[in-house]
Enzyme design. Structure first.
Site, short mmCIF file in Angstrom:
data_model
loop_
_atom_site.label_atom_id
_atom_site.label_comp_id
_atom_site.label_asym_id
_atom_site.label_seq_id
_atom_site.Cartn_x
_atom_site.Cartn_y
_atom_site.Cartn_z
N TYR A 95 -18.02 33.07 -15.81
CA TYR A 95 -18.12 34.44 -15.31
C TYR A 95 -17.09 34.74 -14.22
CZ TYR A 95 -22.45 35.62 -17.81
OH TYR A 95 -23.38 35.91 -18.77
N LYS B 96 -23.90 21.59 -21.88
CA LYS B 96 -23.33 21.49 -23.22
C LYS B 96 -22.18 20.49 -23.13
CE LYS B 96 -23.06 22.76 -27.54
NZ LYS B 96 -24.13 22.57 -28.53
N ASP C 141 -28.55 24.39 -26.44
CA ASP C 141 -29.10 24.95 -27.69
C ASP C 141 -30.49 24.39 -27.97
OD1 ASP C 141 -27.37 22.79 -27.78
OD2 ASP C 141 -26.80 23.05 -29.86
N ASP D 75 -27.76 32.80 -17.46
CA ASP D 75 -27.95 34.23 -17.72
C ASP D 75 -28.75 34.41 -19.02
OD1 ASP D 75 -27.73 36.91 -17.33
OD2 ASP D 75 -25.61 37.06 -17.84
#
Ligand code: NAI
Length: 346
Positions: free
Chosen positions: A129, A181, A216, A240
């Site tokens: 971001y 991840k 995930d 988020d």
């Protein structure tokens, strides 16, 4: 931070865009009924800032927060794909509000999930971001390629992981789950996982539980069995997305508050946005912003008032059964607030 019981606390108030002014007025009424005294400095930002003075983050707003170090903020509109950069992101950067604390707690029984009590800690200043983005033009297509660079620093990862461990311990929690991840984004989220592991081994082992989960799988596990989690800590983008998913477990965005906390300032807000589809209709659920105001009271050392506010909301929706449309009820924002004020005053 603690305060003398009856002194009015200086704070910046940004009603925001869309449903922002409606839910802000409702929240102020609730705070008044509680006897929580604030000396509000009203400011504009987002689209209201653009309309008032051509700036989505006017200097007066920044100066006000610099002075008060405390703000209650309604949602701010951000144009999609193009237009000005999010004022929310800029505020988080300006005041180095590195920790985004998003608790989710079941208030209304009988929904899809019972007894949810989760806290998501999201890194708020780094990751994907940061806005390091550009397009590469090819053959007359100005947007032939879109590129984005994410940045996570050792210092930033350590700071947010420490925040999560400290929060978990001081709130009697059992476990911190680091969400990453690192199997694919080995540098960007690898550093986050590596730092969390190191910090845990050195300083927190034996004081709190620790586990790792890939983002995930985490999204799936939250739907299958959310009770397996307690406090989750993750990077900016994943946080988020997962915090909206977690809000969905407790009845939707109308129930999800958030705090943006830095070393020198804190801004409290709802997780949801300006809800343009229902703005101006007087039907928005003000609970998320009210719960954010409750977190603000806790932050100020007035947990007694925060608890009264939360109990009042609980009684209004569960005992009086006054609920807005998103919760399956028929009450308007004003009707819900009237009922809550009666509870708080009673
Ligand atoms: P949104 O959160 O505004 O709305 C999503 C859906 O939830 C809509 O159907 C809306 O009606 C509903 N909803 C949200 N809050 C509600 C409430 N309190 N009561 C009842 N229903 C509610 O998300 P959307 O539409 O993606 O974003 C709209 C604008 O808000 C965009 O400009 C976005 O950038 C901005 N935004 C601002 C945030 C902030 O200021 N912290 C956070 C998220 C979005």
């Amino acid at each position: 931070m603690s305060t003398t019981p009856h002194a009015a606390i200086p704070a910046t108030l940004i009603p925001g865009d869309g449903i922002g002014p409606e839910i802000t007025e409702a929240t102020l009424r609730a705070l008044d009924a509680l006897g929580a005294k604030f000396e509000w400095d009203r400011q504009v930002a987002g689209m209201a800032g653009v309309n008032a003075c051509g700036d989505p983050l006017p200097q007066a707003c920044v100066d006000s927060i610099r002075r008060t170090r405390l703000a209650l903020k309604g949602p701010l509109e951000t144009p999609v794909a193009g237009g000005y950069r999010s004022s929310n992101v800029r505020l988080r950067e300006e005041f180095k509000l590195y920790a985004n604390l998003r608790p989710a707690h079941t208030i209304i029984p009988g929904g899809r999930y019972e007894n949810i009590d989760l806290v998501l800690v999201r890194e708020n200043n780094e990751g994907l971001y940061m806005g390091y983005e550009h397009f590469i033009p090819i053959d007359g297509d100005p947007h032939a390629v879109g590129m984005s660079t994410g940045v996570n620093t050792r210092q930033g990862c350590r700071r947010i992981c420490r925040f999560a461990f400290e929060y978990a311990i001081s709130h009697g929690r059992k476990k911190v789950t680091v969400v990453h991840k690192a199997n694919i984004m080995k540098a960007l989220t690898g550093i986050f996982l590596e730092t969390a592991r190191e910090l845990y081994e050195k300083e927190y082992k034996g004081r709190i539980g620790f586990e790792e989960v890939i983002v995930d799988a985490c999204a799936m596990k939250l739907v299958m069995n959310p009770w397996q989690f307690d406090v989750l800590v993750t990077t900016n983008l994943f946080g988020d997305i997962l915090s909206d998913e977690i809000a969905g477990l407790v009845g939707g965005l109308g129930m999800a508050p958030g705090a943006n906390i830095g070393e020198h300032a804190a801004i409290f807000e709802a997780v949801h946005g300006s809800a343009p589809d229902i703005a101006g209709k007087g039907i928005a659920n003000p609970i998320a912003l009210m719960l954010a105001a409750g977190m603000m009271l806790d932050h100020l050392g007035r947990q007694d008032l925060g608890d009264r506010l939360r109990q009042g909301i609980d009684d209004t929706v569960n005992v009086d059964k006054v609920r807005t449309g998103d919760l399956g009820g028929t009450a308007t924002t004003a009707q819900f607030t009237d009922a809550l004020v009666k509870r708080l005053a009673g």
